[in-house]
Design a protein around this motif. Structure first.
Motif, PDB file in Angstrom:
ATOM      1  N   ILE A  39     -15.240 -45.107 -23.530  1.00  0.00           N
ATOM      2  CA  ILE A  39     -14.509 -44.199 -23.201  1.00  0.00           C
ATOM      3  C   ILE A  39     -14.334 -43.005 -25.367  1.00  0.00           C
ATOM      4  CG2 ILE A  39     -11.296 -43.250 -22.589  1.00  0.00           C
ATOM      5  CD1 ILE A  39     -11.959 -45.650 -20.462  1.00  0.00           C
ATOM      6  N   THR A  40     -13.713 -44.517 -25.833  1.00  0.00           N
ATOM      7  CA  THR A  40     -13.397 -44.026 -27.422  1.00  0.00           C
ATOM      8  C   THR A  40     -14.867 -43.704 -27.484  1.00  0.00           C
ATOM      9  OG1 THR A  40     -11.958 -45.896 -27.529  1.00  0.00           O
ATOM     10  CG2 THR A  40     -13.100 -44.524 -29.358  1.00  0.00           C
ATOM     11  N   LYS A  41     -16.301 -44.376 -28.036  1.00  0.00           N
ATOM     12  CA  LYS A  41     -16.832 -44.006 -28.279  1.00  0.00           C
ATOM     13  C   LYS A  41     -17.780 -42.799 -27.443  1.00  0.00           C
ATOM     14  CE  LYS A  41     -21.948 -46.069 -27.415  1.00  0.00           C
ATOM     15  NZ  LYS A  41     -22.838 -46.469 -27.189  1.00  0.00           N
ATOM     16  N   ARG A  42     -17.230 -42.498 -26.301  1.00  0.00           N
ATOM     17  CA  ARG A  42     -17.647 -40.841 -25.699  1.00  0.00           C
ATOM     18  C   ARG A  42     -17.740 -39.867 -25.866  1.00  0.00           C
ATOM     19  NH1 ARG A  42     -22.525 -41.927 -22.245  1.00  0.00           N
ATOM     20  NH2 ARG A  42     -23.054 -44.123 -22.487  1.00  0.00           N
ATOM     21  N   THR A  43     -16.004 -39.780 -25.667  1.00  0.00           N
ATOM     22  CA  THR A  43     -14.915 -38.765 -25.647  1.00  0.00           C
ATOM     23  C   THR A  43     -14.576 -38.158 -26.679  1.00  0.00           C
ATOM     24  OG1 THR A  43     -12.887 -40.180 -25.005  1.00  0.00           O
ATOM     25  CG2 THR A  43     -14.615 -39.504 -23.384  1.00  0.00           C
ATOM     26  N   GLY A  44     -14.559 -39.768 -27.640  1.00  0.00           N
ATOM     27  CA  GLY A  44     -13.995 -39.454 -29.060  1.00  0.00           C
ATOM     28  C   GLY A  44     -11.980 -39.495 -28.644  1.00  0.00           C
ATOM     29  N   ARG A  45     -11.454 -40.398 -27.733  1.00  0.00           N
ATOM     30  CA  ARG A  45     -10.386 -40.578 -27.662  1.00  0.00           C
ATOM     31  C   ARG A  45      -9.563 -41.635 -27.654  1.00  0.00           C
ATOM     32  NH1 ARG A  45      -8.661 -35.712 -24.520  1.00  0.00           N
ATOM     33  NH2 ARG A  45     -10.067 -34.174 -25.645  1.00  0.00           N
ATOM     34  N   LYS A  67     -17.058 -31.678 -20.823  1.00  0.00           N
ATOM     35  CA  LYS A  67     -17.678 -31.719 -19.889  1.00  0.00           C
ATOM     36  C   LYS A  67     -18.937 -32.609 -20.113  1.00  0.00           C
ATOM     37  CE  LYS A  67     -18.487 -29.797 -15.490  1.00  0.00           C
ATOM     38  NZ  LYS A  67     -18.406 -27.695 -14.811  1.00  0.00           N
ATOM     39  N   ALA A  68     -19.247 -32.294 -21.002  1.00  0.00           N
ATOM     40  CA  ALA A  68     -20.933 -33.362 -21.323  1.00  0.00           C
ATOM     41  C   ALA A  68     -20.723 -34.599 -21.120  1.00  0.00           C
ATOM     42  CB  ALA A  68     -22.135 -32.408 -22.032  1.00  0.00           C
ATOM     43  N   ALA A  69     -19.430 -34.859 -22.384  1.00  0.00           N
ATOM     44  CA  ALA A  69     -18.938 -35.999 -22.304  1.00  0.00           C
ATOM     45  C   ALA A  69     -19.012 -36.655 -21.567  1.00  0.00           C
ATOM     46  CB  ALA A  69     -18.238 -37.011 -23.109  1.00  0.00           C
ATOM     47  N   ALA A  70     -18.006 -36.203 -20.816  1.00  0.00           N
ATOM     48  CA  ALA A  70     -17.285 -36.910 -19.270  1.00  0.00           C
ATOM     49  C   ALA A  70     -18.036 -36.972 -18.652  1.00  0.00           C
ATOM     50  CB  ALA A  70     -15.912 -36.057 -18.829  1.00  0.00           C
ATOM     51  N   GLU A  71     -19.168 -36.384 -18.054  1.00  0.00           N
ATOM     52  CA  GLU A  71     -19.733 -36.880 -16.835  1.00  0.00           C
ATOM     53  C   GLU A  71     -21.048 -37.769 -17.540  1.00  0.00           C
ATOM     54  OE1 GLU A  71     -22.001 -32.225 -16.519  1.00  0.00           O
ATOM     55  OE2 GLU A  71     -20.281 -31.833 -14.880  1.00  0.00           O
ATOM     56  N   GLY A  72     -22.008 -37.579 -18.777  1.00  0.00           N
ATOM     57  CA  GLY A  72     -22.705 -38.716 -19.698  1.00  0.00           C
ATOM     58  C   GLY A  72     -21.842 -40.153 -18.717  1.00  0.00           C
ATOM     59  N   LEU A  73     -20.207 -40.556 -18.952  1.00  0.00           N
ATOM     60  CA  LEU A  73     -19.591 -41.173 -19.120  1.00  0.00           C
ATOM     61  C   LEU A  73     -20.378 -41.452 -17.575  1.00  0.00           C
ATOM     62  CD1 LEU A  73     -16.309 -41.900 -20.873  1.00  0.00           C
ATOM     63  CD2 LEU A  73     -16.601 -42.894 -18.199  1.00  0.00           C
ATOM     64  N   LEU A 120     -11.110 -36.759 -17.352  1.00  0.00           N
ATOM     65  CA  LEU A 120     -10.783 -38.300 -16.769  1.00  0.00           C
ATOM     66  C   LEU A 120      -9.826 -38.452 -16.809  1.00  0.00           C
ATOM     67  CD1 LEU A 120     -13.022 -40.792 -16.890  1.00  0.00           C
ATOM     68  CD2 LEU A 120     -12.799 -41.038 -19.424  1.00  0.00           C
ATOM     69  N   ARG A 121     -10.410 -39.646 -15.077  1.00  0.00           N
ATOM     70  CA  ARG A 121      -8.425 -39.885 -14.946  1.00  0.00           C
ATOM     71  C   ARG A 121      -8.981 -41.881 -15.018  1.00  0.00           C
ATOM     72  NH1 ARG A 121      -5.821 -35.948 -10.948  1.00  0.00           N
ATOM     73  NH2 ARG A 121      -4.719 -35.041 -12.673  1.00  0.00           N
ATOM     74  N   VAL A 122      -8.386 -42.309 -15.650  1.00  0.00           N
ATOM     75  CA  VAL A 122      -8.894 -43.730 -15.395  1.00  0.00           C
ATOM     76  C   VAL A 122      -7.645 -44.621 -14.508  1.00  0.00           C
ATOM     77  CG1 VAL A 122      -9.452 -46.199 -16.344  1.00  0.00           C
ATOM     78  CG2 VAL A 122     -10.421 -43.559 -17.212  1.00  0.00           C
ATOM     79  N   TYR A 123      -7.829 -45.457 -13.639  1.00  0.00           N
ATOM     80  CA  TYR A 123      -6.873 -46.036 -13.009  1.00  0.00           C
ATOM     81  C   TYR A 123      -6.478 -47.608 -12.171  1.00  0.00           C
ATOM     82  CZ  TYR A 123      -7.230 -41.274 -10.036  1.00  0.00           C
ATOM     83  OH  TYR A 123      -7.472 -40.183 -10.199  1.00  0.00           O
ATOM     84  N   ARG A 150     -12.603 -41.516 -12.267  1.00  0.00           N
ATOM     85  CA  ARG A 150     -13.163 -40.187 -11.908  1.00  0.00           C
ATOM     86  C   ARG A 150     -13.100 -39.191 -12.679  1.00  0.00           C
ATOM     87  NH1 ARG A 150      -8.912 -37.725  -9.335  1.00  0.00           N
ATOM     88  NH2 ARG A 150     -10.572 -36.328  -7.817  1.00  0.00           N
ATOM     89  N   LEU A 151     -13.239 -37.796 -12.460  1.00  0.00           N
ATOM     90  CA  LEU A 151     -12.620 -37.438 -12.950  1.00  0.00           C
ATOM     91  C   LEU A 151     -12.653 -36.219 -11.850  1.00  0.00           C
ATOM     92  CD1 LEU A 151     -17.090 -35.790 -14.698  1.00  0.00           C
ATOM     93  CD2 LEU A 151     -14.620 -37.106 -15.617  1.00  0.00           C
ATOM     94  N   SER A 152     -11.109 -35.537 -12.316  1.00  0.00           N
ATOM     95  CA  SER A 152     -10.266 -34.344 -11.251  1.00  0.00           C
ATOM     96  C   SER A 152     -10.544 -33.888 -11.356  1.00  0.00           C
ATOM     97  CB  SER A 152      -8.882 -34.967 -12.484  1.00  0.00           C
ATOM     98  OG  SER A 152      -8.277 -33.914 -11.766  1.00  0.00           O
ATOM     99  N   GLY A 153     -10.477 -33.087 -10.223  1.00  0.00           N
ATOM    100  CA  GLY A 153     -10.915 -31.299  -9.598  1.00  0.00           C
ATOM    101  C   GLY A 153     -10.138 -30.124  -9.994  1.00  0.00           C
ATOM    102  N   THR A 154      -8.972 -30.809 -10.660  1.00  0.00           N
ATOM    103  CA  THR A 154      -7.502 -29.962 -10.665  1.00  0.00           C
ATOM    104  C   THR A 154      -7.968 -28.855 -12.276  1.00  0.00           C
ATOM    105  OG1 THR A 154      -5.989 -31.599 -11.870  1.00  0.00           O
ATOM    106  CG2 THR A 154      -6.410 -31.126  -9.254  1.00  0.00           C
TER     107      THR A 154
END
Length: 542
Positions: A529-535, A421-427, A494-497, A483-487
């Motif tokens: 994305i890769t740098k911050r989430t490791g994905r 969560k911290a990584a996603a919010e930091g992104l 993390l959703r990227v469109y 955006r970050l999803s609320g579901t």
């Protein structure tokens, strides 16, 4: 006898996009569900003598919490409770029931497309008297109440048998157990040309509907097989299960892969569709083609007049901000209104109630109209069948004709699930910090024309919603949205469109990699994305 039970607040009961969602073991904590239900009763208005609708998607823990909700409704002075048989009500059917019965609201127990079972997800949300999800003012009031709650009320007497249709009393409260399908199926017959669809099926139109072991199974069997005459077996996975048959009831190319393989294979039927856990989402396929939700919304809006319920045309279209601009081009050509809202069906409610729009949609496989105040998976399926029956064209022919007239919006959503969560919010924070300087920057052949953090002012009530997603638009109209999803219930999603508009019909048959490859690489570069989430790759592409 009414019992008052002392309790203490939980700190994590803030509703998200679609109510409160947590893992079943979390929801099973003593008083957790009761606290949230009591907060709903305390924070919402119910006129004297009013009714409340209660139902859910049949997932694990559903029936137990419904019985508690009935007992708590009786203890809190609700005059009448209307409950789906066996606790089942699809979300659109619940919305319809609230509207038909003029109820004060409804409690819907669902985590929508999230997995079920003892270790799966569970959710509770409140819908208001128009049948739609509670707006932010109401959910904020519910959350405020959860932070200060000290007791809840419940009657000692057991709730009635949920399997028996009929009326009984619980204290001073009338409890009516209803057929969850009948009223909804009747509404569908009023909107669509069932005779034309029956004739098309009798004439050879073949179809499959995957209910994904979720709530729409009984609805689809009643409507598609019984009322429209599709052969037995048309509805796949049609018996609702507490764990959705061990599957993930999200109608997309990943979780409904067997249906996708069938429609893209050598023995494909003419039409395929699937719905999700609570029946409000849909996936549409034709022989050899998967229709994106954004394209489906645009096609339905352009052709709705072929169905009796929409023969006079539609007033306007609303779409969530991350949804592609395909529907915008329909609205522009038809001379009707187009509205861009934040993600969440609750944002469509005011527009629908005011008559500004008739059809709404979200890229996350939700489409619907003013017949209820929720997205509606089977409604979309039936409108597609109505269009196929009247036009006598295939799904692929309809979609390609649509692109030829309006242009094609190449589109894909990338989901990175259970990210720290911290990584996603930091992104997201990093993106917001760089927005002011982003215009004019070049990434390969792409030049940023504008970038912002989407905010929305409701044109009906003037309410403002901010920080709804970062938009980066490039010269020529391509764009990337973060955006970050609320579901979700674990970490952050993390959703990227990714979107590119192509007006040239000669370029409407590009592969997704050809059409969107540079934008995908640019999204990773801009968002780090890769740098911050490791994905290195998303978990799901839709």
């Amino acid at each position: 006898m009414i019992r008052t039970v002392a309790t203490t607040p939980f700190s994590d009961q803030k509703p998200g996009t679609s109510g409160l969602r947590k893992k079943v073991p979390h929801f099973s904590q003593p008083n957790y569900a009761e606290n949230f239900l009591q907060a709903i009763f305390d924070a919402t208005e119910r006129p004297a003598g009013s009714s409340l609708v209660i139902g859910g998607d049949g997932r694990f823990f559903n029936a137990e919490v419904i019985r508690k909700a009935i007992r708590m409704a009786a203890a809190n002075g609700v005059a009448k409770v209307i409950v789906g048989q066996n606790g089942l009500l699809s979300t659109p059917a619940a919305s319809n029931l609230i509207r038909q019965r003029k109820a004060a609201g409804g409690i819907i127990l669902s985590a929508s497309h999230n997995p079920g079972g003892p270790d799966g997800d569970f959710g509770i949300k409140y819908n208001i008297s128009n049948g739609g999800p509670a707006p932010e003012g109401v959910t904020d009031a519910i959350y405020k109440r959860t932070r200060e709650i000290s007791e809840y009320k419940i009657v000692d007497e057991d709730a009635p048998d949920l399997s028996v249709i009929g009326t009984s009393r619980l204290g001073e409260t009338e409890v009516e157990i209803v057929d969850p399908v009948a009223d909804y199926a009747t509404l569908m017959e009023e909107l669509f040309d069932f005779a034309a669809i029956r004739e098309a099926i009798a004439g050879g139109l073949t179809l499959r509907f995957d209910a994904m072991h979720a709530v729409t199974g009984p609805y689809a069997k009643e409507i598609l097989e019984k009322r429209l005459g599709a052969p037995d077996g048309t509805v796949l996975n049609g018996v609702p299960s507490e764990d959705f048959g061990g599957g993930h009831p999200d109608p997309n190319v990943v979780w409904a892969a067997p249906l996708v393989d069938l429609l893209l294979g050598p023995t494909a039927p003419d039409f395929g569709a699937a719905s999700d856990g609570d029946g409000d989402r849909n996936m549409i396929l034709g022989r050899g083609i998967v229709v994106t939700p954004s394209d489906s919304l645009a096609v339905l809006a352009a052709n709705a007049h072929l169905a009796p319920g929409y023969k006079r045309g539609i007033a306007g279209i609303a779409r969530s901000m991350p949804t592609s601009g395909a529907a915008d081009r329909v609205a522009q050509k038809r001379g009707i209104g187009i509205y861009e809202t934040p993600t969440g069906w609750k944002f469509f409610g005011n527009l629908l109630d005011a008559g500004k729009v008739t059809i709404c949609g979200e890229e996350s496989a939700g489409t619907g109209s003013d017949h209820v105040r929720e997205k509606d998976g089977l409604w979309a399926v039936l409108l597609w069948l109505n269009i196929l029956a009247v036009s006598k064209e295939s799904v692929a022919e309809i979609v390609k004709s649509h692109w030829a007239e309006f242009g094609r919006n190449y589109y894909q959503r990338h989901d990175y699930e259970e990210v720290d969560k911290a990584a996603a919010e930091g992104l997201m924070e990093s993106l917001r910090d760089r927005l002011a300087s982003m215009a004019g920057q070049r990434f390969g052949t792409l030049v940023v024309s504008e970038a912002d953090d989407f905010s929305y002012k409701d044109p009906i009530d003037g309410s403002v919603s901010t920080s709804q997603g970062v938009r980066i638009v490039f010269s020529g109209g391509s764009r990337i949205v973060f955006r970050l999803s609320g579901t979700g219930t674990v970490g952050a999603t993390l959703r990227v469109y990714i979107e590119r508009f192509e007006p040239d019909p000669a370029k409407h048959d590009l592969s997704i990699e050809e059409a969107l490859g540079e934008l995908v690489r640019t999204a990773d570069a801009i968002g780090e994305i890769t740098k911050r989430t490791g994905r290195a790759e998303p978990d799901v592409r839709t």
